[in-house]
Design an enzyme around this catalytic site. Structure first.
Site, PDB file in Angstrom:
ATOM      1  N   ASP A   1       0.839  -1.199   0.000  1.00  0.00           N
ATOM      2  CA  ASP A   1       0.000   0.000   0.000  1.00  0.00           C
ATOM      3  C   ASP A   1       0.876   1.251   0.000  1.00  0.00           C
ATOM      4  OD1 ASP A   1      -2.325   1.847   1.035  1.00  0.00           O
ATOM      5  OD2 ASP A   1      -3.291  -0.066   0.642  1.00  0.00           O
TER       6      ASP A   1
ATOM      7  N   ARG B   1      -6.285  16.359   3.417  1.00  0.00           N
ATOM      8  CA  ARG B   1      -5.228  15.376   3.727  1.00  0.00           C
ATOM      9  C   ARG B   1      -3.869  15.937   3.289  1.00  0.00           C
ATOM     10  NH1 ARG B   1      -3.861   9.038   2.243  1.00  0.00           N
ATOM     11  NH2 ARG B   1      -3.655   8.358   4.393  1.00  0.00           N
TER      12      ARG B   1
ATOM     13  N   LYS C   1      -4.110  -0.953  -6.856  1.00  0.00           N
ATOM     14  CA  LYS C   1      -5.171  -0.290  -6.089  1.00  0.00           C
ATOM     15  C   LYS C   1      -5.085   1.191  -6.433  1.00  0.00           C
ATOM     16  CE  LYS C   1      -6.417   0.524  -1.205  1.00  0.00           C
ATOM     17  NZ  LYS C   1      -5.978   0.229   0.177  1.00  0.00           N
ATOM     18  N   TRP C   2      -6.139   1.710  -7.042  1.00  0.00           N
ATOM     19  CA  TRP C   2      -6.152   3.105  -7.534  1.00  0.00           C
ATOM     20  C   TRP C   2      -6.968   3.941  -6.557  1.00  0.00           C
ATOM     21  CZ3 TRP C   2      -4.868   4.914 -12.801  1.00  0.00           C
ATOM     22  CH2 TRP C   2      -5.190   6.264 -12.999  1.00  0.00           C
TER      23      TRP C   2
ATOM     24  N   CYS D   1     -10.641   2.713  -5.304  1.00  0.00           N
ATOM     25  CA  CYS D   1     -10.611   3.110  -3.896  1.00  0.00           C
ATOM     26  C   CYS D   1     -10.677   4.629  -3.841  1.00  0.00           C
ATOM     27  CB  CYS D   1      -9.307   2.618  -3.262  1.00  0.00           C
ATOM     28  SG  CYS D   1      -9.114   3.082  -1.528  1.00  0.00           S
TER      29      CYS D   1
ATOM     30  N   ASP E   1     -19.100   3.406  -7.388  1.00  0.00           N
ATOM     31  CA  ASP E   1     -20.220   3.679  -8.279  1.00  0.00           C
ATOM     32  C   ASP E   1     -20.115   2.773  -9.500  1.00  0.00           C
ATOM     33  OD1 ASP E   1     -18.591   5.135 -10.404  1.00  0.00           O
ATOM     34  OD2 ASP E   1     -18.168   6.384  -8.656  1.00  0.00           O
TER      35      ASP E   1
ATOM     36  N   ASP F   1     -12.802   2.443   4.502  1.00  0.00           N
ATOM     37  CA  ASP F   1     -11.620   2.426   5.368  1.00  0.00           C
ATOM     38  C   ASP F   1     -11.981   1.893   6.747  1.00  0.00           C
ATOM     39  OD1 ASP F   1      -9.694   3.184   3.636  1.00  0.00           O
ATOM     40  OD2 ASP F   1      -9.639   5.296   4.213  1.00  0.00           O
TER      41      ASP F   1
ATOM     42  N   GLU G   1      -4.783 -18.441  16.142  1.00  0.00           N
ATOM     43  CA  GLU G   1      -5.356 -17.513  15.151  1.00  0.00           C
ATOM     44  C   GLU G   1      -4.973 -17.928  13.735  1.00  0.00           C
ATOM     45  OE1 GLU G   1      -5.594 -13.239  17.508  1.00  0.00           O
ATOM     46  OE2 GLU G   1      -3.627 -13.943  16.841  1.00  0.00           O
TER      47      GLU G   1
HETATM   48  C1  GLA Z   1      -6.838   5.436   1.732  1.00  0.00           C
HETATM   49  C2  GLA Z   1      -7.248   4.002   1.474  1.00  0.00           C
HETATM   50  C3  GLA Z   1      -6.561   3.095   2.450  1.00  0.00           C
HETATM   51  C4  GLA Z   1      -5.065   3.261   2.319  1.00  0.00           C
HETATM   52  C5  GLA Z   1      -4.686   4.714   2.520  1.00  0.00           C
HETATM   53  C6  GLA Z   1      -3.220   4.944   2.247  1.00  0.00           C
HETATM   54  O1  GLA Z   1      -7.339   5.912   2.914  1.00  0.00           O
HETATM   55  O2  GLA Z   1      -8.623   3.847   1.544  1.00  0.00           O
HETATM   56  O3  GLA Z   1      -6.932   1.759   2.228  1.00  0.00           O
HETATM   57  O4  GLA Z   1      -4.679   2.833   1.042  1.00  0.00           O
HETATM   58  O5  GLA Z   1      -5.425   5.561   1.682  1.00  0.00           O
HETATM   59  O6  GLA Z   1      -2.868   6.257   2.403  1.00  0.00           O
END
Ligand code: GLA
Length: 740
Positions: free
Chosen positions: A366, A443, A476-477, A526, A534, A548, A614
């Site tokens: 990420d 942000r 993941k965009w 994302c 959408d 999130d 776990e």
């Molecule tokens: C957004 C995404 C999270 C993560 C953060 C990283 O909030 O929804 O899943 O990728 O950015 O900054």
């Protein structure tokens, strides 16, 4: 063919619904029927004509005072025509006044489905029972044409609509509002079901009666948003999950939107839906056109479950293009909640090593792998691998992850720029900032001007070069802020009102190029979780990070709301650590697994920190998810209880379309000192077949489908906070059928 045209009446049939329009003797295109499948009777006999007073008469009707667009149900009402209700179009045809009056010009129809240049649209192949009708309207004086497009999907009870405006006048035409659909009914007393929320609390469900006046839902944020979703249902009062009439409207667009539902002076209901018009203006040059995004409408006479099934089936078959749509999605581990910005290759490989041992399929790296991105104040735009932080190149890391038997995915936020970045220092004008004014930061980041070719070229170049540098199978965009003060240094003053839509077109064009270049790539959408969840986005990404908020009990509500419009395979969901990072709640790992299986499943925690117990639970979860993958993702999904109404437990079910098997999941959301026993009923089974019933993999008996659906099953008493269980029913195969 689902389109029948008799004289001036256009009837569109799907298997279970009928939609009808009529050109009246003044040339106005009226809406005459939408509802349960019926015949081709001209339903305009239901329209009452009367002089309502203070309702203007169009030139064609002159002194006929009982003919006014102010109360007639229309297909595409326009501002300036004497109709004072919410409208689909505000256009200045060159006079400086928004004044337009549309009359019928011509039509055409053909087998197959129209496409929309530069915009997402549902598609069809030659073999599909899908036809297109185009009705062309024209201003009664000017060469201004409005093409209304209808795609009739007979099998799924879906009708799409879109609009193309064409300027064949000698002048420039300025638009300040274009809505893609209008539905006008002689239908009072409808409820509106909609999906509101906020960051980390997306798609809460609210049902509210419409009232005399205008109910509106909108996003002015430049994205479809966490706050509202471009999907709405109108339902009759008695409609519930299993019965009653309801209508769905889904906008295939990822920018801002506007939905208005008005109950007028004669108790008629009108719904319009389209792009956000809050600071919109668009100039269509002579010979030019404007294409408004598509709306996917559906009707169900079998309640809300039926409506959701229509959308789920149609989206899977006719909207999602990705090769991944029917393939089993990788069970992934994402490092965000495991490490946030604090990682290196060694840490990632530690997580990947555990993931491989537990049966997972992919590691997703990420935020934080590029530029100087060690906090969320810096680095966006600098899509260069931070090898110093990783301790190796991306190629080397990915190779090691692949050697462990895992695929590799990576996060980008391509539409954004940090002021503390090389990119901003080199190209400050690439950010959307009004000259001489302080930007609105969110942000601590700014938004790139995605309307500029040079910006899009840069974004593509960086994306491609990172993807080409390693074996990357998933992207993941992300998009982590709303747009404020949309401004482009490239556009003249009079075109700044075009910015927000041009931005979305720019975004779609990059996504299109990305997918053309990497057809096998699994793209996950994302926007701070589900801020851009959408139908438009689903044309590009077959799955979207839903929220999130990874907390299982909150996700019950979020998935419940999301499931009305979107199939489960589009809803990305992960098991995360406890106490949960968003709300501090502690839930059993078993429950977190059961909840996250309501979507494309994964983990978002440091697997290396789990206990052996776990880990053994994770192994079981992954195995069970994979074993039932098709049922979970492509079965018929039923909302058995609503988390907004039942405060003791939430239940949902996945049923095989042929009723051969079903899984019913229950999460208890309350504990009592002297608990009563609840029953729930299965749906979607075959009443006269026998089923073996299992609870959490243990056989608990054999029952007929009728017993499970009419009598139901007795739920266990929860033993701890947020306890859960899964019931699995599978048809007993007769000897001869074994192995089929
Ligand atoms: C957004 C995404 C999270 C993560 C953060 C990283 O909030 O929804 O899943 O990728 O950015 O900054």
């Amino acid at each position: 063919m689902g389109i029948i045209i008799a004289q001036n009446v256009f009837t569109l049939h799907t298997d279970n619904s009928t939609y009808q329009m009529k050109v009246d003797d003044k040339g106005i295109l009226l809406h005459t029927y939408y509802g349960k499948r019926t015949d081709e009777t001209d339903y305009s006999y239901l329209i009452a004509m009367a002089d309502r007073g203070f309702s203007g008469n169009v030139p064609q009707s002159r002194d006929e005072r009982d003919y006014s667009l102010d109360f007639l149900p229309q297909e595409f009402p326009v501002w300036g025509s004497g109709d004072y209700r919410v409208n689909c179009l505000q256009a200045d045809l060159g006079t400086g006044v928004e004044d337009c009056l549309l009359v019928f010009d011509s039509y055409k129809m053909y087998h197959g489905k129209y496409a929309l240049k530069g915009l997402p649209a549902m598609f069809a192949s030659k073999e599909d029972r899908v036809d297109t009708l185009e009705i062309i309207l024209k201003d009664y004086q000017e060469e201004f044409y409005v093409r209304l497009l209808y795609g009739v999907y007979e099998t799924y009870d879906v009708i799409t609509r879109a609009v193309i405006l064409e300027n064949k006048t000698e002048r420039e035409i300025t638009l300040s509002r274009v809505m893609s659909t209008c539905l006008d009914w002689n239908h009072p007393g409808l409820d509106m079901i909609h999906f509101y929320g906020r960051h980390a609390e997306e798609r809460e469900t609210e049902r509210t009666p419409l009232f005399h006046g205008i109910a509106e839902l909108r996003s002015t944020r430049g994205a479809s948003s966490h706050q509202h979703n471009p999907f709405v249902i109108l339902a009759e009062k008695n409609t519930n999950e299993d019965m009653g009439q309801c209508y769905g409207f889904s906008l295939l667009y990822s920018g801002g939107f506007h939905i208005q539902a008005e109950v007028d002076q004669t108790f008629q209901t009108r719904l319009v839906m389209g792009m956000d018009d809050s600071d919109f203006s668009w100039r269509i040059k002579q010979g030019g056109q404007f294409i408004a995004p598509e709306v996917c409408m559906s009707y169900s006479s079998t309640g809300l479950s039926g409506l959701s099934h229509n959308y789920h089936n149609a989206i899977l078959k006719h909207l999602i293009r990705s090769k991944w749509k029917e393939k089993q999605r990788p069970v992934l581990v994402n490092n965000w909640e495991a490490t946030y910005f604090d990682f290196n290759a060694q840490k990632l490989l530690e997580i990947a090593g555990e993931a491989a041992g537990l049966g997972l399929d992919m590691l997703v790296l990420d935020d934080g792998w590029f530029g100087g991105r060690d906090t969320d104040y810096t680095g966006l735009g600098d899509w260069y691998v931070n090898e110093e932080k990783l301790g190796c190149s991306l190629g080397e890391l990915v190779q090691k992850v692949n050697d462990l038997g895992l695929m590799f995915g990576i996060w980008f936020e391509p539409e954004m720029i940090s002021e503390d970045s090389r990119l901003y220092r080199e190209h400050p004008d690439w950010a959307m900032v009004v000259p001489g004014r302080e930007p609105i930061r969110a942000r601590s980041q700014l938004v790139l001007d995605m309307t500029r070719e040079d910006v899009l070229d840069y974004v593509k170049d960086r994306l491609f070069s990172v993807i080409d540098s390693a074996n990357i199978q998933y992207v993941k965009w992300d998009m982590n802020r709303s747009i404020a003060a949309a401004y482009s240094a490239r556009l003249p003053r009079e075109q700044q009102g075009e910015m927000r839509h041009r931005y979305v077109l720019g975004l779609y064009s990059v996504l299109e190029t990305l997918l053309e270049r990497y057809p096998d790539l699994l793209l996950e959408g994302c926007s701070g979780g589900g801020g851009r969840f959408d139908a438009g986005m689903l044309y590009y990404s077959p799955q979207i990070w839903c929220s999130d908020n990874t907390e299982a009990v909150e996700r019950l509500r979020i998935h419940y709301g999301t499931s009305f419009a979107y199939p489960l395979s589009t809803i990305s969901a992960h098991v995360s650590v406890c106490p949960n990072h968003q709300n501090g709640r502690v839930t059993p790992l078993k429950t977190r697994g059961i909840c996250a299986m309501q979507g494309t499943f994964g983990y978002e925690l440091d697997l290396s920190k789990m206990t052996e117990e776990e880990k053994s639970m994770v192994r079981k979860q992954v195995k069970s998810y994979k074993a039932h993958y098709r049922l979970f993702q492509f079965g018929d999904y039923y909302r058995i209880t609503s988390p907004f109404e039942n405060h003791d437990f939430t239940a949902w079910e996945y049923a095989d379309k042929n009723g051969r098997e079903a899984c019913l999941a229950v999460v208890f959301t309350n504990l009592h000192g002297n608990p009563i026993s609840h029953t729930v009923r299965f749906k979607g089974l075959c009443p006269d077949k026998k089923y073996k019933l299992f609870r959490d993999q243990e056989a608990v008996g054999e029952y007929t489908g009728a017993a499970l659906m009419q009598g139901g099953i007795l739920l266990p008493i929860p033993k701890e906070d947020y306890d859960s269980c899964q019931f699995y029913a599978c048809m007993e195969e007769k000897e001869g059928e074994k192995g089929n």
